[in-house]
Design an enzyme around this catalytic site. Structure first.
Site, mmCIF file in Angstrom:
data_model
loop_
_atom_site.group_PDB
_atom_site.id
_atom_site.type_symbol
_atom_site.label_atom_id
_atom_site.label_comp_id
_atom_site.label_asym_id
_atom_site.label_seq_id
_atom_site.Cartn_x
_atom_site.Cartn_y
_atom_site.Cartn_z
ATOM 1 C CG ASP A 17 -3.819 5.572 4.351
ATOM 2 O OD1 ASP A 17 -3.895 5.051 3.217
ATOM 3 O OD2 ASP A 17 -4.218 5.007 5.384
ATOM 4 C CG HIS B 43 -1.814 1.143 1.372
ATOM 5 N ND1 HIS B 43 -2.711 1.508 0.385
ATOM 6 C CD2 HIS B 43 -1.998 2.039 2.389
ATOM 7 C CE1 HIS B 43 -3.396 2.572 0.783
ATOM 8 N NE2 HIS B 43 -2.976 2.909 1.993
ATOM 9 C CB CYS C 121 -2.843 3.186 -2.657
ATOM 10 S SG CYS C 121 -1.851 1.734 -3.078
#
Length: 201
Positions: free
Chosen positions: A70, A53, A121
């Site tokens: 994030d 991620h 992401c």
């Protein structure tokens, strides 16, 4: 699968973020070692595992701000639980290497902009860094780059009512890259396949 380091570097180059880019790192990120290069993208896994991620970070020395973006908006505890990754350690290292008084203000994302099964992401992180490059004092909202995505509360990001918003975010991000990254355009089919909204099953 998500984005590779090479893809992110090429896209960030197209977005004119490279002059500010400290680099792409795995979870062993050493901290902000150069005030002239305040923008890293950090993976929550070790590089030899292939990655998990991507999280984007930005350091703004004028007000000692440490931005952590994030796309899922997870807390430090949640990142530790899911990925065995802690940003408080990064914050401590960053304070030691970049701030004379070692006092850093953490400004982190708490809303989710990425779908729960999306592998986008890294691309969302690139969008944030472009926002920071153009609006370093206000990269999280209130500017025409980052405002193409809309956050939903993290605790509701799997709710059916949130999914259309998160899907639209990904489509808006793709459209932004289509308009601003020749590399993305020339590899669009493959990048979209690897970062699809429903990639993770």
């Amino acid at each position: 699968m998500g984005s590779t380091e090479t893809e992110l570097k090429r896209i960030l180059s197209d977005l004119n973020v490279t002059p500010l880019l400290l680099g792409t790192y795995d979870k062993r990120f050493p901290g902000f070692v150069s005030k002239a290069k305040p923008c890293p993208i950090v993976n929550t896994a070790f590089g030899e595992t292939g990655g998990e991620h991507w999280i984007a970070m930005a350091w703004y020395p004028p007000n000692n701000s440490f931005y952590m973006f994030d796309p899922f908006g997870f807390s430090d505890q949640k990142l530790k639980q899911i990925y065995d990754f802690e940003y408080q350690g990064l914050l401590r290292r960053s304070a030691l290497t970049s701030s004379k008084d070692r006092c850093v203000q953490l400004i982190r994302s708490t809303d989710t902009v990425q779908g729960p099964n999306s592998a986008g992401c890294g691309l969302f992180g690139g969008l944030f860094l472009k926002s920071f490059a153009c609006n370093p004092a206000r990269p999280r909202n209130g500017n025409p780059i980052i405002d193409i995505v809309r956050g939903v509360p993290n605790e509701r990001f799997t709710d059916p009512s949130s999914l259309p918003i998160l899907y639209r975010n990904q489509e808006n991000m793709y459209a932004f890259l289509e308009n601003n990254s020749p590399y993305f355009v020339s590899h669009e089919r493959e990048i979209k396949r690897k970062t699809a909204f429903d990639y993770i099953q």
